[in-house]
Design an enzyme around this catalytic site. Structure first.
Site, short mmCIF file in Angstrom:
data_model
loop_
_atom_site.label_atom_id
_atom_site.label_comp_id
_atom_site.label_asym_id
_atom_site.label_seq_id
_atom_site.Cartn_x
_atom_site.Cartn_y
_atom_site.Cartn_z
N ARG A 20 -17.42 -22.65 19.99
CA ARG A 20 -18.42 -21.97 20.84
C ARG A 20 -17.92 -22.01 22.30
NH1 ARG A 20 -22.13 -24.98 23.01
NH2 ARG A 20 -22.62 -26.19 21.14
N TYR A 72 -29.88 3.16 27.45
CA TYR A 72 -30.01 2.88 26.00
C TYR A 72 -31.38 2.22 25.78
CZ TYR A 72 -29.68 0.14 21.75
OH TYR A 72 -29.96 -0.44 20.54
N ASP A 144 -22.62 -0.40 32.93
CA ASP A 144 -22.47 -0.35 31.48
C ASP A 144 -21.53 0.81 31.17
OD1 ASP A 144 -24.71 -0.57 28.63
OD2 ASP A 144 -22.66 0.23 28.75
N LYS A 169 -18.99 -0.16 19.76
CA LYS A 169 -18.74 1.29 19.81
C LYS A 169 -17.26 1.62 19.84
CE LYS A 169 -23.15 1.00 20.34
NZ LYS A 169 -23.93 0.65 19.16
C1 LIG Z 1 -26.81 1.14 19.21
C2 LIG Z 1 -26.76 1.97 20.24
N1 LIG Z 1 -26.44 1.59 21.49
C3 LIG Z 1 -26.07 0.28 21.84
C4 LIG Z 1 -25.78 0.12 23.31
C5 LIG Z 1 -25.82 -1.16 23.89
C6 LIG Z 1 -26.14 -2.40 23.05
O1 LIG Z 1 -25.01 -2.72 22.29
P1 LIG Z 1 -25.18 -3.57 20.94
O2 LIG Z 1 -23.74 -3.93 20.57
O3 LIG Z 1 -25.80 -2.62 19.92
O4 LIG Z 1 -26.04 -4.76 21.23
C7 LIG Z 1 -25.55 -1.30 25.23
N2 LIG Z 1 -25.26 -0.23 26.03
C8 LIG Z 1 -25.23 1.01 25.51
C9 LIG Z 1 -24.92 2.18 26.40
C10 LIG Z 1 -25.48 1.22 24.13
O5 LIG Z 1 -25.45 2.49 23.63
C11 LIG Z 1 -27.05 3.43 20.11
O6 LIG Z 1 -27.26 4.07 21.18
O7 LIG Z 1 -27.06 3.94 18.98
#
Ligand SMILES: C=C(NCc1c(COP(=O)(O)O)cnc(C)c1O)C(=O)O
Length: 356
Positions: A20, A72, A144, A169
């Site tokens: 961790r 998001y 972001d 992503k």
């Molecule tokens: C799951 C999706 N978005 C996650 C996302 C997140 C969150 O990421 P996660 O790995 O899903 O926790 C943060 N910032 C942006 C711009 C995002 O699009 C979606 O838009 O389908």
């Protein structure tokens, strides 16, 4: 995959003591990401929102976050949750730099920007945001970078203090790992984040770090292909009689096309299309797609389509959704690596079925 590491003598380790707190595979990935973002320190977390949470833990009760009305849905929901801990949030249209500048409070400690935004594909002027933030406050600027990625956009080079990405992503790119990262240049911020990463514990597994490390090795090839396919799909849709509007920063019709070209080297496969009709036509369209998969998330090799109003942004209060234009006929597309002609043919047949 080890969770613990043999020590030379009590308290004398060979570089790692407990996974961790630090892990060789994670360290390798963090060094790679810091280099790609032109940063100095990267911290990997179990998800993109865990990375967001790590940054917000730099704040304390009574602090204020200035963010955007077009984020998001999960990020919007997370920020609203933070009110219970005494951290207040303002959501503003950051594409209107005057509105943004007038939204600062004396306790603003963090500015949080998405660009391009999910799902309205708005572009925010990073350098302008940094300039105004530093003039008006001692707040940190966090960008972001999920929709653009470090291949097309490097916010640290434009003065941002922190860059956050959902590596779930494009960076991993294979829709098989949930992960997030924070990248900074400042040693003191990095030291505090490293403490919080260990103390709060939301770290990714070494195996997931291995997968993302491997995904990054083809990112430069994937992003070029996503850009080619995304622009081809956007141009097809823009000229289609069954489409009301297409939002893609690479189109000359995009209201911030010139800003997008100035601050980005190119564009990912993300775009938003308003088809003619309402919720029923949208549902028929999505059900009729064969090559595009109807699913949440984005940035993988496979093309995805979704309806933010009832999927990824359902958690955003209805009045906020309506304010930014998330309508029932808004479809978000994550254009993948399939053959361009096949993607266009799939969209064409689904449009003709949904809107005869
Ligand atoms: C799951 C999706 N978005 C996650 C996302 C997140 C969150 O990421 P996660 O790995 O899903 O926790 C943060 N910032 C942006 C711009 C995002 O699009 C979606 O838009 O389908």
């Amino acid at each position: 995959m080890s969770t613990t590491f043999k020590q030379k003598a009590p308290g004398e380790n060979y570089g790692f003591d407990y996974s961790r707190s630090g892990n060789p595979t994670r360290k390798c990935l963090e060094e790679c990401i810091a280099s790609l973002e032109k940063g100095k320190h990267a911290l990997c977390m179990a998800s993109g929102l865990a990375a967001t949470d790590l940054v917000v833990r730099l704040l304390k009760s009574g602090d204020h976050i200035l963010s955007m009305n077009d984020l998001y849905g999960g990020t919007n929901r997370y920020f609203r949750t933070m009110k219970q801990f005494g951290v207040n949030i303002t959501f503003v249209d950051a594409t209107d730099i005057d509105k943004f500048g007038s939204a600062f409070q004396e306790n603003t400690k963090l500015v949080w920007i998405e660009t391009p935004t999910n799902p309205m594909m708005n572009i925010v002027d990073i350098e302008e945001v940094v300039k105004i933030t530093k003039e008006k406050s001692n707040a940190l600027v966090a960008i972001d970078n999920t929709f653009a990625t470090c291949y097309f956009q490097r916010p640290l080079e434009m003065g941002a203090d922190l860059v956050i990405s959902s590596m779930t992503k494009y960076m991993n790119g294979h829709s098989d790992t949930v992960m997030g990262c924070v990248v900074v240049r400042d040693d003191k911020i990095a030291e505090r984040l490293r403490f919080l990463q260990n103390a709060c514990g939301a770290v990714p597994s070494p195996f997931d770090c291995f997968l993302v490390n491997r995904g990054l090795k083809t990112m430069h090839l994937r992003m070029k292909e996503h850009m080619k396919n995304g622009l081809a799909v956007a141009r097809f849709l823009e000229g289609n009689s069954r489409v009301e509007k297409v939002l893609h920063p690479g189109l000359e019709s995009h209201p911030q096309h010139l800003l997008a070209k100035r601050q980005m080297r190119g564009f990912s496969g993300m775009l938003t299309v308003f088809i003619k009709g309402g919720i029923e036509e949208s549902k028929i369209f999505l059900k009729t797609l064969k090559l595009f998969t109807t699913a949440e998330s984005l940035g993988g090799y496979e093309s995805l389509a979704e309806l933010p109003a009832i999927m990824t942004h359902a958690s955003v209060p209805k009045e906020q959704r309506e304010e930014i234009g998330i309508a029932d006929n808004l479809i978000r597309l994550s254009v993948g690596l399939e053959e361009e002609d096949d993607l266009i043919a799939d969209l064409d047949q689904a449009l003709k079925t949904a809107i005869p």
